[in-house]
Design a protein around this motif. Structure first.
Motif, mmCIF file in Angstrom:
data_model
loop_
_atom_site.group_PDB
_atom_site.id
_atom_site.type_symbol
_atom_site.label_atom_id
_atom_site.label_comp_id
_atom_site.label_asym_id
_atom_site.label_seq_id
_atom_site.Cartn_x
_atom_site.Cartn_y
_atom_site.Cartn_z
ATOM 1 N N LEU A 455 0.831 -1.111 0.108
ATOM 2 C CA LEU A 455 0.120 0.003 0.058
ATOM 3 C C LEU A 455 0.802 1.231 0.064
ATOM 4 O O LEU A 455 0.355 2.309 -0.090
ATOM 5 N N SER A 456 2.173 1.119 0.265
ATOM 6 C CA SER A 456 3.213 2.180 0.161
ATOM 7 C C SER A 456 3.149 2.797 -1.265
ATOM 8 O O SER A 456 3.811 4.008 -1.604
ATOM 9 N N LEU A 457 2.699 2.148 -2.266
ATOM 10 C CA LEU A 457 2.540 2.297 -3.706
ATOM 11 C C LEU A 457 1.522 3.378 -4.060
ATOM 12 O O LEU A 457 1.345 3.931 -5.132
ATOM 13 N N THR A 483 6.919 -3.685 -13.025
ATOM 14 C CA THR A 483 5.966 -3.898 -11.881
ATOM 15 C C THR A 483 5.444 -2.350 -11.544
ATOM 16 O O THR A 483 6.001 -1.344 -12.086
ATOM 17 N N GLN A 484 4.337 -2.542 -10.774
ATOM 18 C CA GLN A 484 3.838 -1.176 -10.406
ATOM 19 C C GLN A 484 4.747 -0.410 -9.455
ATOM 20 O O GLN A 484 4.872 0.893 -9.479
ATOM 21 N N GLN A 501 0.090 6.350 -14.068
ATOM 22 C CA GLN A 501 -0.779 5.345 -14.557
ATOM 23 C C GLN A 501 0.283 4.158 -14.786
ATOM 24 O O GLN A 501 1.081 4.172 -15.279
ATOM 25 N N TRP A 502 -0.054 2.820 -14.259
ATOM 26 C CA TRP A 502 0.808 1.865 -14.664
ATOM 27 C C TRP A 502 -0.079 0.419 -15.222
ATOM 28 O O TRP A 502 -1.172 -0.014 -14.570
ATOM 29 N N TYR A 503 0.050 0.014 -16.336
ATOM 30 C CA TYR A 503 -0.729 -1.292 -16.946
ATOM 31 C C TYR A 503 0.013 -2.660 -16.774
ATOM 32 O O TYR A 503 1.026 -2.617 -16.875
ATOM 33 N N ASP A 504 -0.719 -3.594 -16.173
ATOM 34 C CA ASP A 504 -0.310 -4.706 -15.848
ATOM 35 C C ASP A 504 0.075 -5.495 -16.836
ATOM 36 O O ASP A 504 -0.249 -5.405 -18.065
ATOM 37 N N PRO A 505 1.012 -6.343 -16.927
ATOM 38 C CA PRO A 505 1.348 -7.339 -18.189
ATOM 39 C C PRO A 505 0.254 -8.060 -18.666
ATOM 40 O O PRO A 505 0.358 -8.221 -20.042
#
Length: 918
Positions: A455-457, A483-484, A501-505
């Motif tokens: 959750l620190s992300l 990775t996020q 914004q990060w998109y999962d593989p």
């Protein structure tokens, strides 16, 4: 039997009528005879004939009642006993249950004497371990060589009873066990393991842990929280002692297999058993791993629901498959079941999760409470409360793909800190009825695991559009991040980023894309496998620069920065931020920041003198920003302007060896002999000194933080991308030997500690795979004077002034390979005043600044030795005498000399540094 050439040594019978002889090694087989002949004074002989001897694979089987459970008591036990008689090349030996207060050289009794499997034994009250026999039968079927099985078991026993005193001391066990019988620390090690040490074995299997876990409502267990250490250390202790006693015939890393605890009851008030299962794997979730090397496991979590499951074929077969894979190279057999590979959030609310595994699965069995989320701040907290209060069950939706399953958390808490699978004492509905199994013929289950949700992300449940920040080097609006966490780190490094914004593989079309946003708009974004987050939140660790200035700013304004000169603050900030930008892949951004500093304080000029002179003047470790700026500039420029290869030409390993210290501590100055300077015989206190907690925390993170930039500098600035290093940290089983002596001849008041560089007793005994693959070594050992704080004679002694406890330097070991060495104080912290002064750990900024500069210094000693034709160090440290600089070298400082040497000599050499190094 077969006639073979004798490989036996001659032996002399001692006065106690004992003798020891090595009989050599032979091809596997049976029907051999061994003749023991004693020469008498009159020239005649006495002979003893040992007949029908077999040579083959010997395995020890140990643990508590589930390993002890007899063949006749297993499922279809009498039929199994009859069938076992067909295995003529299996031999069994079972020790009588005995305790001893001191290590025994001989076993105190056996139930049998290397017998073949026979009904009269297997069907008797004494019988033999079912798992052990079934494991051996399957090994014989695979190997077709004789199998020797030794059972040494005792029901209801704790791991501490089977452990040596040294192993328990290492893990900080301070009690004596549970009772004065079989559950007293060391008593079973003394009586039932130590007598076997001179016997060469192939490996061991183990089934134990219930007694440490406890039986909720009846018995609370024993040292469950220490089992991560006590179990893995017991394994290493057995290996070390067995190898030593057999003079290396038993492998120093012999294979060790164990059974992960079976189900017991359906109670949910205590999660002791899932915790213990986790600790059995050293809190990793699978074996082998970096802590438990050459270890294999069979889970019994889906055995029949009983404290003593009767189906011992199930774990025995799984152990045998893993052993044939790991030990005998039959890689078509499975070592493990499907392993967790990734946890992907399908939506920003994180109510839909896709869990991906390492291999294809049978269709999932849809049941409740098989997956669960942790609704408290950490998974450790959830483990301490009843199921439902912390861990809450979530719903299996079905298969997402052949190797992935989808679950819904909608029925549980909206914010969770972890995801787990099978995190209950009895997590499945019956035998071989868990939700997830491999789809191959072996049908191994997915073992219990838990995974933290970081959750620190700063994840946010609703995603918005925003102003994207262009990446200067590429001109694109995104980077690729696996990775996020990597995307969030990039946002933290970029001064203009506020959201990401990060998109999962698993995202279609946008996999791994990371967008940095300078602002947030009101338009919502709804896309599968998109994660959206803020740069900072309450759980984000404090900025390391803020920590540094607050720590050493003496309470001054601007977060402590007002205690430092503005020039120092600006330079230090730029050095850390440019390093962060480099690792974030923002190379042009890093270059712009560094250039702005060079414009204000030109490199190689006396403008840096006051800045460098200020470092270390506020109570901090010498924190010179110039060294780090120079290094980051060089390696960053290569990434921007150099000829970066598609892949490195060479791969190499740097190994940090952590070794405890074996020493005799003086208790007063009277313990020293003034004539020799050494401790008097029989004086002082013998002690094996271990490392401080900071050295081992987070899988030795401080070591990785310390060496990260030094390694990157070599890879990029020096080796031009042609070498890729892997950093490996191992904990040696052998301690360094450290001796005290007086620093000044014949005078008390100061002392030196010598740890016998180059530490041959440790380095020569490293595993073969380490010796074969390592290019460079670091040796780390404890700071021994910390053990003297309770002795009044040594109060007031000052580090480095009154105590020589050497570290640093470059030297050679292990076939001439380069070594850097030092005690833990250089890695983790120092006493700020004296031996009994206020101890503190380094801040992250101190570690990053000091280690980069220190190891660059040592590196160039090594590099200059590779190029003697350039005369860059004809005299030690000649760069400190500016009159000895080459005429074409610019600058004033040591780091300028290194920079000039690199670009004006080394990189222009006929043989480039990456070829010289490897």
């Amino acid at each position: 039997g077969n006639d073979v050439t004798s490989g036996a040594d001659q032996a002399y019978v001692e006065e106690d009528e004992k003798f020891e002889v090595r009989i050599g090694s032979y091809e596997a087989g049976s029907g051999f005879s061994i003749i023991v002949r004693e020469s008498l004074p009159d020239g005649t002989f006495l002979e003893v004939l040992l007949s029908d001897v077999a040579f083959g694979e010997v395995w020890v089987c140990s643990g508590q009642s589930n390993m002890e459970l007899r063949v006749k008591d297993a499922r279809d036990g009498m039929d199994e006993a009859i069938e076992a008689e067909t295995y003529e090349n299996i031999r069994l030996l079972k020790l009588v249950r005995q305790i001893a207060t001191e290590p025994q050289e001989e076993a105190l009794g056996f139930y049998n004497s290397w017998s073949k499997p026979r009904m009269e034994f297997l069907g008797s009250g004494d019988s033999f371990s079912a798992i052990c026999l079934f494991f051996g039968e399957q090994l014989w079927e695979e190997l077709q060589v004789p199998i020797g099985l030794i059972e040494s078991t005792w029901g209801g026993t704790i791991v501490e009873a089977w452990s040596s005193p040294e192993a328990l001391e290492y893990c900080g066990v301070t009690d004596n066990g549970v009772d004065d019988g079989q559950n007293h620390n060391n008593y079973l090690w003394n009586a039932m393991i130590h007598p076997l040490l001179k016997m060469t074995i192939q490996g061991a299997i183990w089934y134990q842990g219930e007694q440490n876990a406890g039986y909720p409502g009846e018995y609370e267990g024993h040292n469950r929280d220490l089992y991560t250490c006590t179990f893995s250390t017991m394994i290493e202790s057995w290996r070390q002692e067995w190898s030593t006693a057999t003079r290396g015939d038993a492998d120093r890393k012999f294979p060790f297999g164990f059974v992960q605890l079976a189900p017991f009851t359906n109670q949910r008030d205590s999660l002791a058993w899932p915790q213990l299962r986790w600790h059995q794997t050293a809190d990793v979730g699978y074996v082998p791993n970096d802590i438990m090397e050459n270890v294999f496991m069979a889970t019994a979590v889906d055995d029949d629901i009983d404290l003593h499951p009767k189906n011992k074929r199930l774990p025995a077969s799984r152990l045998a498959w893993a052993a044939t894979h790991l030990v005998y190279g039959m890689t078509e057999r499975p070592l493990t079941g499907p392993l967790l590979m990734a946890v992907s959030f399908k939506n920003t609310e994180r109510t839909s999760i896709v869990v991906t595994f390492s291999e294809n699965l049978d269709p999932v069995l849809v049941e409740e409470d098989r997956f669960m989320v942790c609704c408290l701040a950490s998974t450790d907290e959830c483990d301490q409360v009843a199921y439902g209060e912390g861990w809450q069950g979530v719903t299996i939706e079905g298969m997402y793909s052949d190797n992935a399953v989808e679950v819904s958390t909608a029925s549980a808490c909206s914010t969770y800190s972890g995801l787990a699978y099978l995190w209950l004492e009895t997590p499945c509905s019956g035998e071989v009825s868990c939700p997830l199994y491999a789809s191959d013929e072996y049908h191994l289950p997915v073992v219990p695991w838990k995974s933290d949700v970081d959750l620190s992300l700063c994840p946010l449940s609703t995603a918005y559009t925003g102003q994207p920040i262009p990446i200067l080097e590429t001109g694109e609006l995104f980077l690729l991040r696996d990775t996020q966490s990597g995307c969030h780190d990039t946002c933290l490094a970029h001064p203009e980023c506020h959201y990401y914004q990060w998109y999962d593989p698993l995202s279609n079309g946008n996999a791994n894309k990371c967008f940095l946003l300078a602002s947030q708009n009101e338009d919502l974004v709804n896309e599968e496998f998109l994660q959206y987050g803020a740069k900072r939140c309450d759980l984000t660790p404090s900025d390391p620069l803020d920590i540094f200035f607050e720590t050493f700013g003496d309470g001054s304004g601007n977060g402590g920065r007002d205690s430092f000169s503005p020039e120092y603050v600006e330079a230090l900030t730029a050095s850390i931020q440019s390093e962060d930008l480099f690792y974030a892949g923002l190379h042009q951004e890093a270059a712009n920041l560094i250039d702005s500093i060079w414009d204000k304080f030109p490199a190689g000029t006396n403008m840096w003198g006051p800045i460098m002179g200020e470092s270390g003047k506020h109570g901090e470790k010498n924190s010179d920003p110039y060294s780090l700026l120079r290094m980051v500039d060089d390696m960053n420029r290569f990434r921007l302007d150099g000829d970066v290869p598609d892949k490195p030409k060479y791969y190499a390993t740097i190994t940090v060896v952590m070794a405890k210290a074996d020493t005799v501590l003086p208790t007063s100055w009277d313990d020293f002999d003034l004539s020799t300077g050494f401790l008097k015989p029989n004086s002082g206190v013998r002690k094996v000194v271990g490392f401080n907690d900071h050295m081992t925390a987070d899988n030795h993170r401080v070591i990785y933080d310390s060496l990260r930039t030094w390694i990157a500098y070599i890879e990029d600035a020096v080796a031009e991308g042609q070498i890729k290093f892997t950093l490996r940290v191992i904990e040696s089983d052998d301690p360094v030997q450290c001796d005290f002596s007086l620093k000044d001849e014949g005078q008390i008041g100061k002392f030196s500690i010598s740890c016998h560089y180059p530490f041959s007793n440790v380095m020569d005994n490293l595993p073969d795979d380490v010796l074969e693959t390592t290019k460079w070594y670091f040796m780390a050992y404890p700071y021994i004077p910390k053990e003297l704080t309770n002795y009044t004679d040594f109060q007031g002694l000052h580090d480095f002034e009154d105590i020589n406890a050497a570290w640093g330097g470059t030297g050679g070991c292990c076939g001439g390979k380069v070594m850097w060495f030092g005690n833990e104080m250089g890695w983790t912290g120092e006493n700020t005043d004296n031996l009994l002064g206020d101890f503190r750990y380094f801040t992250e900024v101190e570690t990053r600044l000091w280690w980069a500069g220190l190891q660059q210094h040592e590196l160039y000693h090594y590099l200059f030795s590779l190029y003697p034709e350039f005369h860059l160090e004809d005299e030690g440290h000649q760069w400190f005498d500016h009159s000895k600089w080459p005429e074409d070298f610019d600058g004033l400082y040591e780091k300028d000399y290194f920079h000039e040497a690199l670009y004006k000599r080394l990189l222009l050499a006929d043989i480039p540094p990456y070829e010289k190094i490897l």
